[in-house]
Enzyme design. Structure first.
Site, PDB file in Angstrom:
ATOM      1  N   LYS A  20       0.825  -1.211   0.000  1.00 31.09           N
ATOM      2  CA  LYS A  20       0.000   0.000   0.000  1.00 31.09           C
ATOM      3  C   LYS A  20       0.865   1.270   0.000  1.00 31.09           C
ATOM      4  CE  LYS A  20      -4.179  -2.075   1.795  1.00 31.09           C
ATOM      5  NZ  LYS A  20      -3.720  -3.483   1.904  1.00 31.09           N
TER       6      LYS A  20
HETATM    7  C1  LIG Z   1      -4.358  -4.550   1.280  1.00 32.15           C
HETATM    8  C2  LIG Z   1      -3.536  -5.780   1.079  1.00 32.15           C
HETATM    9  C3  LIG Z   1      -3.882  -6.764   0.130  1.00 32.15           C
HETATM   10  C4  LIG Z   1      -5.143  -6.672  -0.721  1.00 32.15           C
HETATM   11  O1  LIG Z   1      -5.090  -5.630  -1.625  1.00 32.15           O
HETATM   12  P1  LIG Z   1      -6.383  -5.206  -2.484  1.00 32.15           P
HETATM   13  O2  LIG Z   1      -6.034  -3.948  -3.162  1.00 32.15           O
HETATM   14  O3  LIG Z   1      -7.479  -5.036  -1.463  1.00 32.15           O
HETATM   15  O4  LIG Z   1      -6.663  -6.294  -3.420  1.00 32.15           O
HETATM   16  C5  LIG Z   1      -3.047  -7.852  -0.022  1.00 32.15           C
HETATM   17  N1  LIG Z   1      -1.924  -7.995   0.733  1.00 32.15           N
HETATM   18  C6  LIG Z   1      -1.562  -7.082   1.663  1.00 32.15           C
HETATM   19  C7  LIG Z   1      -0.337  -7.313   2.468  1.00 32.15           C
HETATM   20  C8  LIG Z   1      -2.343  -5.938   1.867  1.00 32.15           C
HETATM   21  O5  LIG Z   1      -1.975  -5.033   2.792  1.00 32.15           O
END
Ligand SMILES: *Cc1c(COP(=O)(O)O)cnc(C)c1O
Length: 457
Positions: free
Chosen positions: A107
């Site tokens: 993120k």
């Molecule tokens: C948020 C997150 C996801 C999922 O991502 P999306 O955009 O909701 O598909 C997968 N792995 C980690 C470590 C995350 O923080």
């Protein structure tokens, strides 16, 4: 570039308004009026590539120089010189490590940039905002880190007391910045989300504090994620590549689909779910059917509905916002949504594959990768690796997106590999840093009073 709502009745907006609005006023999500073609790709750093890929999306709203400076600053916070390095784990099988940012999850790739864009746009307009959000873990820390240096943003993140991991809590509560505030709510994650929703629904409060959100439906987050698909293909020489994506809200894998629309050589997209498998069931049955959430070893994918799917649904409906709105309303009322066989055959079948991976398979995959390569991978990444392997054979090399650093989920990794992963150097003293947080009752008036007391707008 203009943006339109997937539900067809909100006004068209430019990039800056879309960035600040998040959700459209008709309840839809903003998408560009058309997907541009990829520009010629520059040689150089990840920031150069990011600037080239995103330029058409912000054209006319953010100058090329300003975008470039923000890309350079955002990706300078990553601790690897390649920003998002590719690592080989088997013949024709790779990981793209997206977790070298400040909070150790993918993120950061979007939020480091989006925080800077917020501040830039707000400064130009002479405005301030107050971001409020609820987190069960990763989003809160990434959002906080993305805006901690902002002059025009206050952020208040609610988390359920005692229900986030120690690493996750520490990453939020040890940030020493005057505009950052965390609240430990005596309740569950759902309680936190309900409090946030109630604050947004209180129109007087929302306007008074200029409330805003940075959730995963924000277009700018999806946009920033397109770049690493292009980077992976480029790093592998431009040949077609299959991507496997551990997915919750469908945001990350949607960015891969957009890269493909722009002309990048994305072959297939493998959607990896944990036991919360609404997406896998959709690919099996051609119907989206909501069900309850169960906790898993990959908590950032423990979701009930995948909100970013609406952006793909809009394409399935030939960009008919009215039809999309109707479908989404039916889904909200009945918990079920079907797509037509011709829509499925045209849009889904040629591109998407899907597989689910329960906790036992997650642990087995972490153990297998450790045994064969000596590498520790986090449980979310393991879901992606498992999904890719379940869908083999592939007609192109597979890149699984590694979405979190193993040290972010040390218990699961230790269980699978027998060794506790160490935090990287820049966080080695995380557990010695002083925490700053405010414990509050699960009560709207109490939380609103707190938000008002810390917001400077
Ligand atoms: C948020 C997150 C996801 C999922 O991502 P999306 O955009 O909701 O598909 C997968 N792995 C980690 C470590 C995350 O923080």
């Amino acid at each position: 570039m203009k943006y339109v709502s997937t539900r067809g009745s909100a006004p068209e907006l430019g990039f800056a308004d879309v960035l600040l609005a998040g959700l459209a006023t008709d309840g839809g999500l903003y998408v560009p009026s058309e997907y541009p073609s990829l520009p010629d790709l520059p040689n150089g750093r990840y920031a150069d590539l990011a600037h080239a890929v995103m330029s058409p999306y912000v054209a006319g709203e953010i100058s090329s120089d300003d975008l470039y400076r923000m890309c350079v600053d955002a990706y300078a916070t990553f601790r690897h010189p390649a920003t998002v390095p590719l690592v080989q784990i088997d013949t024709d099988e790779w990981l793209m490590e997206l977790f070298h940012g400040p909070t150790l999850a993918f993120k950061d790739v979007a939020l480091q940039l989006v925080g800077r864009m917020f501040d830039h746009v707000l400064a130009k307009r002479g405005e301030r905002i107050t971001i409020v959000g609820a987190t069960s873990g990763d989003t809160g820390s990434a959002a906080i880190d993305g805006v901690k240096a902002c002059q025009n943003v206050d952020i208040v993140i609610l988390y359920p007391e005692g229900r986030v991991s120690d690493v996750q809590r520490k990453q939020m509560t040890t940030v020493d910045a005057p505009n950052v505030h965390t609240v430990a709510v005596a309740g569950t994650f759902d309680d936190c989300q309900d409090l946030v929703k109630a604050m947004f629904n209180d129109v007087a409060f929302r306007n008074e504090l200029n409330l805003s959100a940075v959730n995963s439906i924000n277009w700018a987050r999806v946009m920033a994620q397109i770049v690493y698909y292009v980077a992976a293909i480029d790093a592998l020489g431009g040949q077609p590549v299959t991507f496997s994506v551990p997915t919750g809200n469908f945001g990350n894998v949607l960015a891969g689909w957009i890269a493909r629309e722009m002309g990048a050589s994305v072959d297939e997209l493998v959607v990896g779910s944990n036991t919360n498998d609404i997406l896998t069931r959709f690919f099996d049955s051609h119907a989206m059917v909501a069900s309850g959430v169960v906790p898993t070893l990959s908590p950032s994918m423990d979701i009930q509905v995948s909100s970013n799917f609406e952006r793909l649904l809009f394409e399935l409906n030939d960009r008919d916002g009215g039809a999309t709105a109707e479908q989404m309303n039916r889904f909200r009322a009945s918990g079920r949504m079907d797509v037509e066989p011709d829509q499925y055959a045209r849009w889904i079948e040629p591109v998407f594959r899907a597989a689910r991976c329960d906790d036992d398979a997650t642990v087995a995959t972490m153990a297998d990768v450790y045994r064969t390569t000596g590498m520790q991978i986090d449980p979310h990444t393991a879901v992606g690796v498992s999904a890719a392997r379940q869908c083999a054979p592939h007609s192109s090399p597979v890149v699984t997106l590694a979405t979190a650093h193993p040290a972010k989920f040390p218990d699961a990794v230790e269980r699978a590999t027998g060794r506790r992963p160490a935090l990287p150097d820049h966080l080695a003293d995380l557990f010695d840093r002083p925490e700053r947080t405010t414990a509050l009752a699960n009560d709207l008036a109490t939380v609103q009073k707190f938000v008002r007391s810390v917001a400077t707008s």
